[in-house]
Motif scaffolding. Structure first.
Motif, PDB file in Angstrom:
ATOM      1  N   PHE A  55      42.132  44.553  49.449  1.00  0.00           N
ATOM      2  CA  PHE A  55      41.982  44.819  48.018  1.00  0.00           C
ATOM      3  C   PHE A  55      42.482  43.652  47.156  1.00  0.00           C
ATOM      4  N   GLY A  56      42.905  42.584  47.816  1.00  0.00           N
ATOM      5  CA  GLY A  56      43.407  41.424  47.071  1.00  0.00           C
ATOM      6  C   GLY A  56      44.772  41.645  46.470  1.00  0.00           C
ATOM      7  N   LEU A  57      45.563  42.548  47.059  1.00  0.00           N
ATOM      8  CA  LEU A  57      46.860  42.906  46.487  1.00  0.00           C
ATOM      9  C   LEU A  57      48.036  42.473  47.358  1.00  0.00           C
ATOM     10  N   GLU A  58      47.802  41.577  48.328  1.00  0.00           N
ATOM     11  CA  GLU A  58      48.888  41.218  49.247  1.00  0.00           C
ATOM     12  C   GLU A  58      50.077  40.579  48.529  1.00  0.00           C
ATOM     13  N   ALA A  59      49.815  39.868  47.430  1.00  0.00           N
ATOM     14  CA  ALA A  59      50.909  39.221  46.695  1.00  0.00           C
ATOM     15  C   ALA A  59      51.826  40.247  46.029  1.00  0.00           C
ATOM     16  N   ALA A  60      51.305  41.455  45.815  1.00  0.00           N
ATOM     17  CA  ALA A  60      52.086  42.505  45.146  1.00  0.00           C
ATOM     18  C   ALA A  60      52.721  43.478  46.143  1.00  0.00           C
TER      19      ALA A  60
END
Length: 264
Positions: free
Chosen positions: A125-130
């Protein structure tokens, strides 16, 4: 596969005090189906779902999930279910990593497996940084993605989704719709409740319309369209619920909005 019954409601009724919310609902749901469960506010949709999940009790009739009567069951069936409610209370002081690990463990996953799977799904989901940020800092759409991940971590066989696309942008909506289609292809059963008719129309292979606690329509979109001579699910919905005053209400509303301006 379609002959394998996953869920069955037989003459299910439910009252709150003197108010009858469900009135003899009969429904059989089979493996691999995406059921679009729709109806006006107060029709009994959420009550049906909460009864099936065992979140509320005191119904008459029989509810069976995976062939087990849920009243007589030891609740083991819940390990095979995923759920995203319309309004969910997240533990916002936790990070996404902590929340998803905790959820995975609740469903019986080993801690390490839950952590790894949660991170990989967040990454998609493109949320790995969070991943290690507190949920309180997340936007509504980000929180919704975390809820969807939490419902799928344990690879359930039956999913209950109530307005799962709430807060998502157009690209994310496309991804989630495709995820649901892929899950159904792999034999997962999805019970999908929403007020967004065009989405229900596109993703469901069967639509069930509830009005005043009773099923008034049940079939594919094409079948409902043939029966009701309407071109869209919204039109069918309005016809079957008897709501045809939307244009008049809108016109009166806009007249009132512009009334003071016109008098200047």
């Amino acid at each position: 596969m379609r002959n394998e019954k996953v869920l069955s409601l037989v003459n299910v009724s439910k009252s709150f005090g003197n108010k009858k919310v469900l009135n003899g609902v009969n429904l059989d749901v089979y493996k691999g189906q995406i059921i679009g469960y729709i109806g006006p506010n107060g029709a009994g949709k959420s009550t049906t779902v909460k009864l099936m999940l065992g979140l509320i009790e005191g119904h008459s009739g029989i509810i069976e999930i995976f062939g087990e009567n849920i009243i007589k069951s030891d609740y083991a069936y819940k390990k095979r279910i995923g759920y995203v409610p319309e309004t969910a209370e997240l533990y916002e002081n936790l990070t996404a990593f902590e929340y998803l690990s905790f959820t995975g463990e609740l469903y019986g996953l080993a801690t390490e497996d839950a952590e790894k799977k949660a991170y990989e799904l967040m990454k998609e989901f493109g949320l790995e940084a969070a991943f290690h940020q507190r949920l309180s800092s997340f936007s509504k759409g980000m929180k919704q993605k975390v809820l969807i991940i939490s419902s799928l971590l344990h690879d359930p066989d039956l999913l209950f989704y109530d307005e799962p696309l709430s807060g998502l942008d157009a690209n994310s909506v496309m991804v989630i719709k495709e995820i649901l289609a892929q899950l159904a292809k792999r034999g997962k059963t999805i019970f999908y409740s929403s007020h967004i008719m065009d989405v229900v129309e596109k993703i469901s292979n069967r639509i069930v319309l509830l009005v005043d606690g009773q099923v008034v329509a049940d079939g594919t979109f094409e079948e409902l369209k043939m029966q009701n001579k309407e071109g869209s699910l919204e039109g069918i919905f309005n016809q079957l619920t008897g709501f045809t005053e939307h244009e008049q209400i809108a016109e009166r509303f806009v007249d009132l909005v512009s009334e003071g301006h016109n008098n200047e």
